[in-house]
Write an enzyme that holds these catalytic residues in place. Structure first.
Site, PDB file in Angstrom:
ATOM      1  N   THR A  47       0.279  16.097  52.224  1.00 42.19           N
ATOM      2  CA  THR A  47      -0.252  15.339  53.361  1.00 42.19           C
ATOM      3  C   THR A  47       0.407  15.732  54.669  1.00 42.19           C
ATOM      4  O   THR A  47      -0.262  16.042  55.663  1.00 42.19           O
ATOM      5  CB  THR A  47      -0.053  13.826  53.118  1.00 42.19           C
ATOM      6  OG1 THR A  47      -0.770  13.450  51.930  1.00 42.19           O
ATOM      7  CG2 THR A  47      -0.580  13.020  54.293  1.00 42.19           C
TER       8      THR A  47
ATOM      9  N   VAL B 247      11.793   9.435  60.143  1.00 44.37           N
ATOM     10  CA  VAL B 247      12.095   8.038  60.485  1.00 44.37           C
ATOM     11  C   VAL B 247      10.881   7.240  60.945  1.00 44.37           C
ATOM     12  O   VAL B 247      10.546   6.223  60.342  1.00 44.37           O
ATOM     13  CB  VAL B 247      13.211   7.952  61.543  1.00 44.37           C
ATOM     14  CG1 VAL B 247      13.479   6.509  61.934  1.00 44.37           C
ATOM     15  CG2 VAL B 247      14.488   8.588  61.008  1.00 44.37           C
TER      16      VAL B 247
ATOM     17  N   GLY C 289       7.448   8.301  61.790  1.00 42.81           N
ATOM     18  CA  GLY C 289       6.134   8.910  61.924  1.00 42.81           C
ATOM     19  C   GLY C 289       5.978   9.565  63.278  1.00 42.81           C
ATOM     20  O   GLY C 289       6.739  10.463  63.641  1.00 42.81           O
TER      21      GLY C 289
ATOM     22  N   GLU D 190       1.867   6.330  48.828  1.00 45.54           N
ATOM     23  CA  GLU D 190       1.914   7.341  47.782  1.00 45.54           C
ATOM     24  C   GLU D 190       1.329   6.785  46.483  1.00 45.54           C
ATOM     25  O   GLU D 190       1.172   5.581  46.310  1.00 45.54           O
ATOM     26  CB  GLU D 190       3.366   7.771  47.549  1.00 45.54           C
ATOM     27  CG  GLU D 190       4.067   8.330  48.777  1.00 45.54           C
ATOM     28  CD  GLU D 190       3.530   9.687  49.194  1.00 45.54           C
ATOM     29  OE1 GLU D 190       2.884  10.364  48.354  1.00 45.54           O
ATOM     30  OE2 GLU D 190       3.734  10.070  50.353  1.00 45.54           O
TER      31      GLU D 190
ATOM     32  N   LYS E  21      15.519   5.097  56.451  1.00 39.79           N
ATOM     33  CA  LYS E  21      15.278   5.324  57.882  1.00 39.79           C
ATOM     34  C   LYS E  21      16.293   4.569  58.737  1.00 39.79           C
ATOM     35  O   LYS E  21      16.791   5.076  59.749  1.00 39.79           O
ATOM     36  CB  LYS E  21      13.853   4.900  58.236  1.00 39.79           C
ATOM     37  CG  LYS E  21      12.789   5.710  57.511  1.00 39.79           C
ATOM     38  CD  LYS E  21      11.399   5.134  57.710  1.00 39.79           C
ATOM     39  CE  LYS E  21      10.360   5.934  56.947  1.00 39.79           C
ATOM     40  NZ  LYS E  21       9.001   5.369  57.092  1.00 39.79           N
TER      41      LYS E  21
ATOM     42  N   GLY F  97       0.452   8.600  57.744  1.00 35.68           N
ATOM     43  CA  GLY F  97      -0.719   9.463  57.893  1.00 35.68           C
ATOM     44  C   GLY F  97      -0.330  10.896  58.200  1.00 35.68           C
ATOM     45  O   GLY F  97       0.763  11.176  58.701  1.00 35.68           O
TER      46      GLY F  97
END
Length: 325
Positions: A14, A124, A126, A182, A197, A294
């Site tokens: 992805t 961390v 996106g 996932e 994160k 995403g």
């Protein structure tokens, strides 16, 4: 135009595909993907002319490859590839929060010991440039507290439960269908992903390595439709909130579901979006928002790290940390 830097890319899932798509939109960027290492060569890969291999040494031993970009889901293999890349003098970009979060003492050693640079914005927030901000400008503001929504998958699930009265299982299935969660979502829903994160942010904000074993962590799996209804009746929302606070004696870290009201800056952060609020002594509060899950948002963070590498940027944390716990 400068001679393009050659990239060795680990992983084409992805995030790897998201990075590739983002890179194609910047044809003038002096960097090209030279080779891609994947676990399975038999999978069909359509719409590009990239060179694929299942041998990591084809990338790591290639003297023409300048930059390794590591976007795989195996933290043990990722650490092996990253360490070897440093040993042979390559710069590295990673999105592997588990590998980094579990190996922060090693990460600090890499920053200090090697001339090669190591960037990991995508690990961390996106698409949110939070590591870059905390490590640079905000670090000099003396950070006192960081609070945020750091997992887009869990936030998406809780939003669907809130807005559509869905069950946890239905919201999780939808998140997986849309690529926000996932197939094995345990790290996301348990709060462990956000904890990794948070530990990375603690390192950059305070120069200390905090073990997630000392964190207060609570899963969203225990959030019921009744919990959501009670919060909604009071005009509130349930969010998985990550909190990092420095006191005179310790750093307090927690990741747990909280019922928050409309005056909270995290209240309006829904679906796969993330947000991070950073409190500083000098300039007050800074709030960052953006998509936290995403392919394209995370891939864009990898691309921004690539641009920074090409501009000669490196993190400042290694210059300021004297000791690591």
């Amino acid at each position: 135009m400068k001679t393009p830097k050659k990239i060795g890319l680990f992983g084409f899932g992805t995030v790897g595909k998201g990075f590739y798509e983002n890179l194609k939109k910047h044809p003038n960027l002096p960097a090209i993907i030279s080779k891609v290492c994947v676990k399975r060569l038999d999978l069909p890969r359509i719409g590009h002319e990239l060179y694929f291999t299942d041998n990591p040494d084809e990338l790591l031993d290639d003297h023409e490859i300048d930059i390794i970009i590591e976007l795989i889901d195996d933290p043990i293999a990722a650490k092996t590839y990253v360490e070897k890349a440093f040993l042979v003098g390559k710069d590295v970009i990673s999105a592997n929060k588990k590998m980094i979060g579990e190996s922060l003492n090693d990460v600090h050693g890499w920053h200090v010991s090697y001339d090669s640079r190591f960037l990991y914005e995508a690990a961390v927030g996106g698409g949110i440039p939070i590591v870059h901000s905390v490590d640079g400008f905000l670090r000099d503001q003396e950070v006192t507290e960081i609070r945020g929504i750091l997992n887009g998958s869990s936030n998406y699930i809780l939003t669907q439960m809130q807005q559509n009265n869905w069950s946890f299982d239905k919201a999780l299935s939808d998140a997986q269908l849309k690529g926000f969660a996932e197939r094995n979502p345990s790290l996301d829903v348990s709060g462990i992903d956000a904890s990794y994160k948070l530990s990375i942010l603690a390192y950059h904000a305070f120069g200390e390595v905090s073990s997630i074993k000392s964190f207060e962590i609570e899963s969203i799996e225990g959030v019921t439709k009744e919990d959501i209804k009670r919060a909604k009746a009071k005009g509130r929302k349930v969010k998985l909130v990550a909190t990092l606070k420095k006191t005179d004696h310790e750093i307090i870290c927690s990741v747990k579901p909280e019922s928050i009201g409309p005056n909270d800056e995290l209240y309006s952060v829904d679906f796969e979006n993330n947000a991070v609020s950073v409190e500083t002594l000098i300039s007050g509060r800074h709030v960052f928002m953006g998509k936290g899950a995403g392919a394209l948002p995370t891939g864009s963070a990898v691309l921004e790290d690539l641009k920074r590498l090409l501009d000669g940027y490196s993190y400042q944390v290694s210059k300021k940390v004297k000791t690591v716990a």
